[in-house]
Design a protein around this motif. Structure first.
Motif, PDB file in Angstrom:
ATOM      1  N   UNK A  43       0.794  -1.219   0.000  1.00  0.00           N
ATOM      2  CA  UNK A  43       0.000   0.000   0.000  1.00  0.00           C
ATOM      3  C   UNK A  43       0.827   1.269   0.000  1.00  0.00           C
ATOM      4  N   UNK A  44       2.152   1.148  -0.148  1.00  0.00           N
ATOM      5  CA  UNK A  44       3.005   2.333  -0.194  1.00  0.00           C
ATOM      6  C   UNK A  44       2.879   3.062  -1.524  1.00  0.00           C
ATOM      7  N   UNK A  45       2.550   2.329  -2.571  1.00  0.00           N
ATOM      8  CA  UNK A  45       2.273   2.883  -3.889  1.00  0.00           C
ATOM      9  C   UNK A  45       0.927   2.363  -4.361  1.00  0.00           C
ATOM     10  N   UNK A  46       0.274   3.130  -5.203  1.00  0.00           N
ATOM     11  CA  UNK A  46      -0.986   2.702  -5.798  1.00  0.00           C
ATOM     12  C   UNK A  46      -0.877   2.824  -7.308  1.00  0.00           C
ATOM     13  N   UNK A  47      -1.574   1.940  -8.005  1.00  0.00           N
ATOM     14  CA  UNK A  47      -1.606   1.984  -9.462  1.00  0.00           C
ATOM     15  C   UNK A  47      -2.514   3.114  -9.921  1.00  0.00           C
ATOM     16  N   UNK A  48      -2.084   3.830 -10.943  1.00  0.00           N
ATOM     17  CA  UNK A  48      -2.903   4.917 -11.476  1.00  0.00           C
ATOM     18  C   UNK A  48      -3.865   4.434 -12.554  1.00  0.00           C
ATOM     19  N   UNK A  49      -3.805   3.155 -12.880  1.00  0.00           N
ATOM     20  CA  UNK A  49      -4.659   2.639 -13.940  1.00  0.00           C
ATOM     21  C   UNK A  49      -4.031   2.909 -15.296  1.00  0.00           C
ATOM     22  N   UNK A  50      -4.851   2.787 -16.324  1.00  0.00           N
ATOM     23  CA  UNK A  50      -4.319   2.937 -17.668  1.00  0.00           C
ATOM     24  C   UNK A  50      -3.564   1.689 -18.082  1.00  0.00           C
ATOM     25  N   UNK A  51      -3.251   1.604 -19.352  1.00  0.00           N
ATOM     26  CA  UNK A  51      -2.582   0.423 -19.879  1.00  0.00           C
ATOM     27  C   UNK A  51      -1.117   0.405 -19.464  1.00  0.00           C
ATOM     28  N   UNK A  52      -0.612  -0.751 -19.035  1.00  0.00           N
ATOM     29  CA  UNK A  52       0.833  -0.839 -18.784  1.00  0.00           C
ATOM     30  C   UNK A  52       1.599  -0.668 -20.094  1.00  0.00           C
ATOM     31  N   UNK A  53       2.851  -0.310 -19.977  1.00  0.00           N
ATOM     32  CA  UNK A  53       3.713  -0.162 -21.150  1.00  0.00           C
ATOM     33  C   UNK A  53       4.732  -1.288 -21.118  1.00  0.00           C
ATOM     34  N   UNK A  54       4.734  -2.113 -22.155  1.00  0.00           N
ATOM     35  CA  UNK A  54       5.692  -3.213 -22.262  1.00  0.00           C
ATOM     36  C   UNK A  54       6.825  -2.817 -23.206  1.00  0.00           C
ATOM     37  N   UNK A  55       8.051  -2.984 -22.743  1.00  0.00           N
ATOM     38  CA  UNK A  55       9.230  -2.705 -23.563  1.00  0.00           C
ATOM     39  C   UNK A  55       9.940  -4.031 -23.821  1.00  0.00           C
ATOM     40  N   UNK A  56       9.892  -4.487 -25.072  1.00  0.00           N
ATOM     41  CA  UNK A  56      10.538  -5.748 -25.431  1.00  0.00           C
ATOM     42  C   UNK A  56      12.053  -5.583 -25.403  1.00  0.00           C
ATOM     43  N   UNK A  57      12.724  -6.543 -24.789  1.00  0.00           N
ATOM     44  CA  UNK A  57      14.179  -6.508 -24.675  1.00  0.00           C
ATOM     45  C   UNK A  57      14.793  -7.723 -25.370  1.00  0.00           C
ATOM     46  N   UNK A  58      15.952  -7.513 -25.938  1.00  0.00           N
ATOM     47  CA  UNK A  58      16.672  -8.565 -26.648  1.00  0.00           C
ATOM     48  C   UNK A  58      18.126  -8.564 -26.199  1.00  0.00           C
ATOM     49  N   UNK A  59      18.755  -9.720 -26.345  1.00  0.00           N
ATOM     50  CA  UNK A  59      20.193  -9.839 -26.086  1.00  0.00           C
ATOM     51  C   UNK A  59      20.908  -9.953 -27.425  1.00  0.00           C
ATOM     52  N   UNK A  60      21.871  -9.066 -27.642  1.00  0.00           N
ATOM     53  CA  UNK A  60      22.697  -9.139 -28.837  1.00  0.00           C
ATOM     54  C   UNK A  60      24.151  -9.264 -28.414  1.00  0.00           C
ATOM     55  N   UNK A  61      24.901 -10.074 -29.149  1.00  0.00           N
ATOM     56  CA  UNK A  61      26.316 -10.236 -28.851  1.00  0.00           C
ATOM     57  C   UNK A  61      27.072 -10.503 -30.142  1.00  0.00           C
ATOM     58  N   UNK A  62      28.386 -10.300 -30.073  1.00  0.00           N
ATOM     59  CA  UNK A  62      29.224 -10.586 -31.226  1.00  0.00           C
ATOM     60  C   UNK A  62      29.041 -12.035 -31.665  1.00  0.00           C
ATOM     61  N   UNK A  63      29.001 -12.225 -32.957  1.00  0.00           N
ATOM     62  CA  UNK A  63      28.792 -13.562 -33.517  1.00  0.00           C
ATOM     63  C   UNK A  63      30.134 -14.267 -33.670  1.00  0.00           C
ATOM     64  N   UNK A  64      30.709 -14.662 -32.530  1.00  0.00           N
ATOM     65  CA  UNK A  64      31.990 -15.360 -32.491  1.00  0.00           C
ATOM     66  C   UNK A  64      31.789 -16.757 -31.922  1.00  0.00           C
ATOM     67  N   UNK A  65      32.659 -17.668 -32.341  1.00  0.00           N
ATOM     68  CA  UNK A  65      32.655 -18.993 -31.735  1.00  0.00           C
ATOM     69  C   UNK A  65      33.506 -18.925 -30.480  1.00  0.00           C
TER      70      UNK A  65
END
Length: 296
Positions: free
Chosen positions: A252-274
């Protein structure tokens, strides 16, 4: 033409440390020796590799040299491991990675801690917005990055991690003071918290609420934990990762303001080395991201 590993290592050290003096301390040589190595390499290549600014910056040629230095260090580590060298006898390989602030504050350090116990490695973390970390891969500054970019950077491979879910929250006292009456009118006047001037999460949410995102006054707090603290102290409302706000909302220290959540898609990229080491790093990070983050 052959490029000495000692020279490439020196260029990388200068850019990492920012000055020739600091690089000299890291390499256990004199600053004049560092300067001479850089001069020798530039004469060999016929082009500048460093911009002598503060901090020192790599030119395009310098960035190519740094990529070579980092790849050589990885190959050396992997070869020693394949030959059965005792990890205690190996110098720790420095692996530079880029990550966004909210991932760093919530889930990213756990897999690195496990990796550091399994491999002789140290991590050099570069924090930036997820929309900009791919640029650090392109420049050769880092070997891997958490990024919002799904298309692979040239010479890299990509794996989807999941989505960081953000929800608009504020303290109950803040809501009682600022968000009474007409919702859209109140949101247009209520102060909010932005991470920095590139942070558009609050703007995105306000647009969804039918509010001009330029109208509200805003505080700028450019550190993830301090950003969340500012919201918990009632400085303003903001979108926090659910990973960061769930406990506070349950109490109860914070309350949701409603509205749609915002989703941020994350990806992992790395050098293409063996590289077994780089693959082990990717496996740990991708597994943790997929365990913690919301499905895309």
């Amino acid at each position: 033409m052959k490029i000495s590993f000692e020279l490439t290592e020196t260029v990388a050290a200068v850019v990492d440390e920012g000055t020739l003096d600091a690089a000299a301390r890291r390499l256990h040589v004199t600053p004049s020796a560092v300067s001479q190595r850089i001069k020798s390499l530039e004469e060999q290549l016929g082009r500048l590799v460093l911009v002598r600014s503060k901090p020192v910056r790599a030119t395009d040629a310098g960035r190519a040299i740094i990529r070579l230095a980092r790849q050589a260090a990885l190959l050396e580590h992997d070869t020693l491991a394949e030959l059965g060298a005792d990890p205690a006898d190996q110098s720790r390989t420095s692996v530079p990675l880029a990550v966004n602030a909210d991932s760093l504050a919530t889930w990213f350090l756990a897999p690195l801690a496990r990796l550091s116990q399994q491999h002789p490695v140290v991590f050099d973390l570069h924090r930036d917005d997820q929309d900009f970390t791919a640029g650090l891969l392109e420049s050769g500054t880092v070997m891997g990055a958490v990024t919002s970019r799904s298309a692979p950077v040239a010479g890299c491979r990509v794996a989807t991690l999941g989505a960081m879910r953000y929800e608009a929250v504020a303290t109950p006292a803040y809501v009682d003071h600022w968000l009474r009456g007409d919702r859209a009118a109140a949101l247009a006047e209520a102060p909010l918290v932005d991470f920095d001037r590139r942070d558009d999460l609050q703007k995105t949410w306000l647009v969804g609420e039918g509010v001009d995102p330029e109208r509200p006054p805003r505080h700028y707090v450019p550190a993830s934990n301090d950003f969340a603290t500012a919201v918990r102290l009632g400085l303003g409302w903001a979108l926090l990762p659910r990973l960061q706000s769930a406990d506070a909302t349950e109490r109860g220290e914070l309350v949701l303001l409603g509205g749609a959540p915002v989703d941020v898609a994350l990806h992992w990229q790395q050098w293409n080395l063996r590289s077994p080491l780089l693959d082990a790093i990717a496996d740990e990070i991708v597994a943790e991201g997929r365990r913690i983050l919301a499905p895309v």
